[in-house]
Motif scaffolding. Structure first.
Motif, PDB file in Angstrom:
ATOM      1  N   THR A 102      39.323  36.992  33.770  1.00 22.66           N
ATOM      2  CA  THR A 102      39.735  38.231  34.437  1.00 22.66           C
ATOM      3  C   THR A 102      38.635  38.721  35.368  1.00 22.66           C
ATOM      4  O   THR A 102      38.883  39.098  36.514  1.00 22.66           O
ATOM      5  CB  THR A 102      40.070  39.327  33.402  1.00 22.66           C
ATOM      6  OG1 THR A 102      41.140  38.868  32.584  1.00 22.66           O
ATOM      7  CG2 THR A 102      40.480  40.623  34.068  1.00 22.66           C
ATOM      8  N   ARG A 124      40.541  47.263  40.380  1.00 25.13           N
ATOM      9  CA  ARG A 124      41.655  46.647  41.101  1.00 25.13           C
ATOM     10  C   ARG A 124      42.503  45.800  40.154  1.00 25.13           C
ATOM     11  O   ARG A 124      42.067  45.455  39.048  1.00 25.13           O
ATOM     12  CB  ARG A 124      41.113  45.779  42.232  1.00 25.13           C
ATOM     13  CG  ARG A 124      40.366  44.529  41.749  1.00 25.13           C
ATOM     14  CD  ARG A 124      39.523  43.935  42.862  1.00 25.13           C
ATOM     15  NE  ARG A 124      38.590  44.944  43.374  1.00 25.13           N
ATOM     16  CZ  ARG A 124      38.031  44.882  44.597  1.00 25.13           C
ATOM     17  NH1 ARG A 124      38.297  43.876  45.389  1.00 25.13           N
ATOM     18  NH2 ARG A 124      37.198  45.829  44.994  1.00 25.13           N
ATOM     19  N   TYR A 125      43.683  45.449  40.632  1.00 25.15           N
ATOM     20  CA  TYR A 125      44.512  44.490  39.905  1.00 25.15           C
ATOM     21  C   TYR A 125      43.990  43.086  40.227  1.00 25.15           C
ATOM     22  O   TYR A 125      43.429  42.861  41.295  1.00 25.15           O
ATOM     23  CB  TYR A 125      45.955  44.596  40.372  1.00 25.15           C
ATOM     24  CG  TYR A 125      46.648  45.874  39.974  1.00 25.15           C
ATOM     25  CD1 TYR A 125      47.406  45.929  38.817  1.00 25.15           C
ATOM     26  CD2 TYR A 125      46.547  47.022  40.750  1.00 25.15           C
ATOM     27  CE1 TYR A 125      48.061  47.099  38.448  1.00 25.15           C
ATOM     28  CE2 TYR A 125      47.194  48.195  40.388  1.00 25.15           C
ATOM     29  CZ  TYR A 125      47.951  48.228  39.240  1.00 25.15           C
ATOM     30  OH  TYR A 125      48.591  49.383  38.885  1.00 25.15           O
ATOM     31  N   ALA A 126      44.224  42.162  39.322  1.00 27.19           N
ATOM     32  CA  ALA A 126      43.871  40.773  39.591  1.00 27.19           C
ATOM     33  C   ALA A 126      45.010  40.152  40.392  1.00 27.19           C
ATOM     34  O   ALA A 126      46.132  40.066  39.913  1.00 27.19           O
ATOM     35  CB  ALA A 126      43.669  40.026  38.286  1.00 27.19           C
ATOM     36  N   SER A 127      44.721  39.756  41.627  1.00 25.58           N
ATOM     37  CA  SER A 127      45.804  39.213  42.459  1.00 25.58           C
ATOM     38  C   SER A 127      46.039  37.747  42.119  1.00 25.58           C
ATOM     39  O   SER A 127      45.136  37.061  41.628  1.00 25.58           O
ATOM     40  CB  SER A 127      45.471  39.367  43.940  1.00 25.58           C
ATOM     41  OG  SER A 127      44.561  38.374  44.324  1.00 25.58           O
ATOM     42  N   LEU A 128      47.244  37.291  42.384  1.00 33.94           N
ATOM     43  CA  LEU A 128      47.570  35.897  42.046  1.00 33.94           C
ATOM     44  C   LEU A 128      46.665  34.909  42.773  1.00 33.94           C
ATOM     45  O   LEU A 128      46.166  33.979  42.136  1.00 33.94           O
ATOM     46  CB  LEU A 128      49.043  35.606  42.354  1.00 33.94           C
ATOM     47  CG  LEU A 128      50.057  36.385  41.530  1.00 33.94           C
ATOM     48  CD1 LEU A 128      51.454  35.904  41.852  1.00 33.94           C
ATOM     49  CD2 LEU A 128      49.785  36.239  40.045  1.00 33.94           C
ATOM     50  N   PRO A 129      46.434  35.058  44.085  1.00 31.96           N
ATOM     51  CA  PRO A 129      45.528  34.096  44.730  1.00 31.96           C
ATOM     52  C   PRO A 129      44.158  34.086  44.041  1.00 31.96           C
ATOM     53  O   PRO A 129      43.568  33.025  43.834  1.00 31.96           O
ATOM     54  CB  PRO A 129      45.427  34.605  46.165  1.00 31.96           C
ATOM     55  CG  PRO A 129      46.660  35.421  46.377  1.00 31.96           C
ATOM     56  CD  PRO A 129      47.015  35.992  45.044  1.00 31.96           C
ATOM     57  N   ILE A 155      43.497  34.939  40.921  1.00 30.32           N
ATOM     58  CA  ILE A 155      43.600  34.350  39.577  1.00 30.32           C
ATOM     59  C   ILE A 155      43.566  32.822  39.700  1.00 30.32           C
ATOM     60  O   ILE A 155      42.911  32.133  38.913  1.00 30.32           O
ATOM     61  CB  ILE A 155      44.908  34.806  38.888  1.00 30.32           C
ATOM     62  CG1 ILE A 155      44.819  36.290  38.528  1.00 30.32           C
ATOM     63  CG2 ILE A 155      45.177  33.980  37.629  1.00 30.32           C
ATOM     64  CD1 ILE A 155      46.116  36.882  37.990  1.00 30.32           C
ATOM     65  N   MET A 156      44.237  32.310  40.722  1.00 32.91           N
ATOM     66  CA  MET A 156      44.234  30.862  40.918  1.00 32.91           C
ATOM     67  C   MET A 156      42.841  30.370  41.287  1.00 32.91           C
ATOM     68  O   MET A 156      42.378  29.352  40.760  1.00 32.91           O
ATOM     69  CB  MET A 156      45.270  30.473  41.974  1.00 32.91           C
ATOM     70  CG  MET A 156      46.701  30.518  41.404  1.00 32.91           C
ATOM     71  SD  MET A 156      47.979  30.739  42.646  1.00 32.91           S
ATOM     72  CE  MET A 156      47.943  29.156  43.464  1.00 32.91           C
ATOM     73  N   LYS A 208      40.361  30.093  38.374  1.00 29.84           N
ATOM     74  CA  LYS A 208      40.442  28.940  37.474  1.00 29.84           C
ATOM     75  C   LYS A 208      39.448  27.864  37.872  1.00 29.84           C
ATOM     76  O   LYS A 208      39.057  27.045  37.041  1.00 29.84           O
ATOM     77  CB  LYS A 208      41.862  28.355  37.515  1.00 29.84           C
ATOM     78  CG  LYS A 208      42.860  29.233  36.827  1.00 29.84           C
ATOM     79  CD  LYS A 208      44.165  28.524  36.607  1.00 29.84           C
ATOM     80  CE  LYS A 208      45.102  29.450  35.841  1.00 29.84           C
ATOM     81  NZ  LYS A 208      46.500  29.131  36.075  1.00 29.84           N
TER      82      LYS A 208
END
Ligand SMILES: Cc1cc2nc3c(=O)[nH]c(=O)nc-3n(C[C@H](O)[C@H](O)[C@H](O)COP(=O)(O)OP(=O)(O)OC[C@H]3O[C@@H](n4cnc5c(N)ncnc54)[C@H](O)[C@@H]3O)c2cc1C
Lengths: 506, 254
Positions: free
Chosen positions: B79, B189-194, B196-197, B200
């Protein structure tokens, strides 16, 4: 949400124009006299009666306002008496008396209904279920709860939640609406995709008929094929056949792992693609798939003082939720779905909630829409279901018609917002038009046009909100004449004097 | 100052929205099958580090997230990486960790990574100890600014507005320093999908307390954990006399 919804002052605004067709008072109904009041006082405790001086009571008419006006402040009746019985026996005595004396009655739950069904049209007696709010029993093994009809949905959800279960339905009005009202309107809501209709989860009902008969069908059996399943008739009957006083309902296990993501989507076609893929990849853990457009998002962020989870604006937003019992398993499924959606360009941006607070905020962006639109102005609501591919077309269509009519071009024009949101997984769209006030020149542009449009797609003019007063005259757009005739016969059989929720539904 | 390296501590805790329950053995709160998230004050710490980079650009050369705890702590680190940290260090241990142990572990990590600024939450919402930041500063011999509601870095100087009883206090210190965050510092902030990817693929290193030469065995023993007494519901009385008599006989206040 609870406080937010009730606290919104419904009465601060000046009374709006009368913009709906109000049927004339049926002269067969008796006007209340002091002897009627004597009877009510005999069977009910004093503190459960509100009566204005017009019928010999002492309540300030202001105290009855909340029972006479609906949530949208669109429909308004003129009742002088509100009865709030505490027991089924009291309900039975009241109805029997009203039936014998031809006194019209409107059953009322949390009064969050959106089609004018929960408030009197004229001087009907309001029969409020709010004092019938006890859980009667809970079976820890099956998860079946049996309760009074006046239990507030959110309180019931907390009750079963503490025991490891969850209510099979959830909607934005949960802080005020009652389970009896939910059953009476056959409410859908945001868990419909996962747990299905109340026709399946309601196991039994206790209903008082207009002649006072108590139908005790408070079964807790999952399976019971003995004769006609009468309770089904009352689910969605909108208070027109009987008063629901008790409900038993099966509740699913509360999921221990919940994930929520909000996605930014470039087109309505992509919303559908995303839904198709979500079903395929998440299967049994997919618990909600909701969508709304940028106009809704603008209103909700402004009025709820929220920050968008995404860095830029998109034509459409999708909220996808998974619920299950194995977090790693769900994370993996959702993760691969989201990756695939991003890589294919179906979704252009998105955010995945990292904690419960973010989950709540994301849900607020969807559930806060009705309230936020209400704060913007007078909201026209159409709750339609049509095949998913053409579901959203109506929004652009109506916006275009309003523009052509010169009502939706500049900020000085009466129409402020034309928007759509809803339960896409269920093929259910909420088309909303927000105007500075309810007015005929606006209404005329899309009524009955919306209903004709829906009928031409073989859709339903009321997917989940019911018919009430609002859509009574339009029922024919969704149901053939023969069916409506049989509905009338059923109504006449249960309620020969027509005292229950008159002027509505049929 | 030519570059600024920021070390951020993050802890995995029972989610703030969960109603905690005492476990059957009365040794702590129930944690199995209970939602866990990043400690909210640590989210604020990560956010502040990322904002410093957004403000100062290349000056912030690296943001390193560190978490001490069991395997699942890597979720919390991911996160932090999704929010904008560059790499992560997981000090892996299944042992219960007291604030002093964490402070020692962090001080060793700091000795290796040589950050100019360490940002931690003022406390973790599970034990509410509010000690780690202060102890870490003590062990490192660095200045500390706790309960920060505003952080400014200018060259080698740090200015922090602190929330204190009855008002705000502004302190200045030289870097390197330790800052602990208060609630009003920022909104994470929110964790954005890009992101989060991308997260990884960011490096995550695992070390053990032994690798760092720290003994983490607890020094305190928890005797017993119990729930606070249940609040009793209110009662409606019918008359003033009844109220008085209840105040006398039941509440014993008259
Ligand atoms: C913010 C908001 C969000 C909503 N979201 C959804 C949604 O997602 N899905 C959805 O389906 N609906 C939704 N609704 C509308 C929905 O129909 C109602 O919220 C709810 O189901 C009605 O419950 P209530 O207790 O308020 O009933 P009321 O509004 O009081 O009554 C509704 C109808 O049921 C009858 N009735 C009520 N109680 C009884 C009873 N005990 N016996 C017999 N008849 C009774 C009334 O006469 C009336 O005709 C929403 C409403 C709001 C304000």
């Amino acid at each position: 949400m609870l406080g937010a919804i009730r606290a919104r002052s419904q009465f601060a605004r000046p009374l709006l124009l009368r913009l709906y067709h109000k049927p004339a008072r049926n002269a067969q109904f008796k006007k209340l006299t002091s002897s009627d009041m004597e009877f009510f006082k005999r069977v009910l405790p004093a503190e459960t009666i509100l009566a204005t001086p017009a019928v010999g009571g002492t309540s300030d008419p202001v105290e009855l306002e909340g029972f006479n006006a609906d949530w949208l402040n669109k429909y308004r009746g003129d009742s002088q008496v509100v009865l709030r019985p505490k027991t089924t026996a009291e309900v039975s005595q009241i109805l029997k008396y009203c039936n014998e004396n031809k006194i019209a009655v409107v059953p009322q739950g949390g009064n969050t209904g959106l089609v004018g069904g929960s408030v009197p049209v004229h001087d009907e007696v309001v029969l409020s279920l709010r004092n019938m709010n006890k859980v009667r029993s809970f079976d820890d093994i099956s998860g079946i709860v049996t309760c009074d009809a006046g239990c507030v949905l959110e309180e019931l959800d907390n009750y079963v939640g503490e025991r490891g279960y969850t209510m099979p339905l959830d909607l934005g009005a949960k802080g005020s609406c009652q389970i009896g009202g939910n059953v009476a309107t056959n409410a859908g809501g945001i868990r419909f995709l996962r747990y299905g209709t109340l026709h399946g989860s309601v196991l039994g009902l206790e209903v008082v008929l207009p002649d006072g008969t108590i139908l005790d069908n408070l079964s807790t059996l999952r399976k019971d094929n003995t004769g006609y399943d009468l309770k089904q008739l009352f689910i969605g009957s909108e208070g027109s056949l009987g008063v629901i006083t008790g409900v038993s309902i099966t509740t699913p296990q509360r999921p221990s792992a919940v994930n929520v993501a909000v996605l930014g989507v470039p087109s309505y076609a992509a919303v559908q693609d995303a839904f198709r893929l979500a079903r395929r990849r998440c299967g049994e853990v997919l618990s909600a798939f909701e969508f709304w457009d940028q106009s809704c998002m603008g209103a909700v962020l402004h009025h709820q003082q929220l920050k968008s989870p995404l860095a830029s604006e998109f034509p459409f937003y999708v909220l996808v939720e998974t619920s299950g019992s194995n977090k790693d398993h769900d994370d993996e499924k959702l993760g691969s779905l989201l990756e695939e959606l991003m890589e294919s360009g179906t979704v252009e941006d998105g955010a995945l909630a990292q904690d419960e607070q973010q989950i709540r905020r994301m849900w607020m962006m969807r559930e806060g829409i009705p309230e936020s639109l209400g704060k913007t102005g007078a909201t026209y609501k159409y709750d339609i279901s049509i095949p998913i591919p053409v579901l959203y077309d109506i929004v652009g269509d109506i916006a275009g018609k309003l523009k052509t009519a010169g009502l939706y071009q500049s900020s000085a024009d009466p129409v402020k917002i034309v928007c759509g949101y809803g339960h896409i997984g269920d093929g259910n769209l909420h088309l909303n038009v927000v105007a500075d006030k309810f007015q005929n020149r606006v209404t005329e542009v899309f009524e009955p046009y919306v209903y004709e449009w829906v009928a031409s797609h073989r859709g339903s003019i009321s997917a989940e909100h019911g018919v009430g007063l609002m859509k009574r005259d339009y029922l024919g757009y969704s149901k053939p004449k023969e069916m409506i005739d049989y509905m009338r016969r059923i109504k006449a059989m249960f309620d020969p004097n027509g005292i229950l929720n008159p002027y509505k539904v049929l | 100052m030519s570059s600024l390296r920021i070390l951020v501590g993050v802890k995995r805790v029972v989610d703030s929205a969960v109603k905690v329950r005492v476990n059957k053995a009365l040794t702590g709160v129930e944690t199995t099958n209970v939602k866990h998230s990043m400690n909210p004050f640590d989210e604020i710490a990560v956010e502040e580090a990322v904002r410093l980079r957004e403000k100062h650009g290349k000056l912030v050369s690296e943001i390193i997230a560190v978490s001490c705890g069991p395997t699942k702590a890597t979720e919390t680190l991911r996160t932090a990486l999704a929010m904008g940290a560059d790499r992560a260090i997981h000090v892996k241990t299944d042992s219960a960790l007291e604030p002093l142990s964490v402070a020692k572990l962090l001080s060793k990590v700091a000795a290796e990574e040589k950050p100019d600024l360490v940002i931690l939450g003022k406390q973790a919402i599970d034990d509410d100890a509010n000690q780690t930041g202060q102890m870490l500063a003590g062990l490192l011999g660095w200045p500390q600014a706790t309960f920060a509601s505003k952080v400014t870095v200018d060259g080698g100087a740090l200015e922090v507005v602190r929330e204190v009883d009855g008002g705000l206090e502004t302190v200045k210190a030289e870097l390197p320093a330790v800052v602990t965050t208060d609630l009003r510092l920022n909104e994470p902030r929110y964790a954005s999908l890009p992101n989060i990817m991308k997260a990884k693929k960011k490096p995550l290193k695992t070390v053990s307390p032994a690798d760092l030469g720290v003994e983490v065995a607890p020094r305190l023993q928890t005797i017993k954990v119990t729930e606070p007494p249940k609040r009793q519901g209110g009662k409606i009385v019918e008359s003033v006399d009844e109220l008085l008599s209840k105040l006398r006989t039941e509440a014993n206040v008259l």
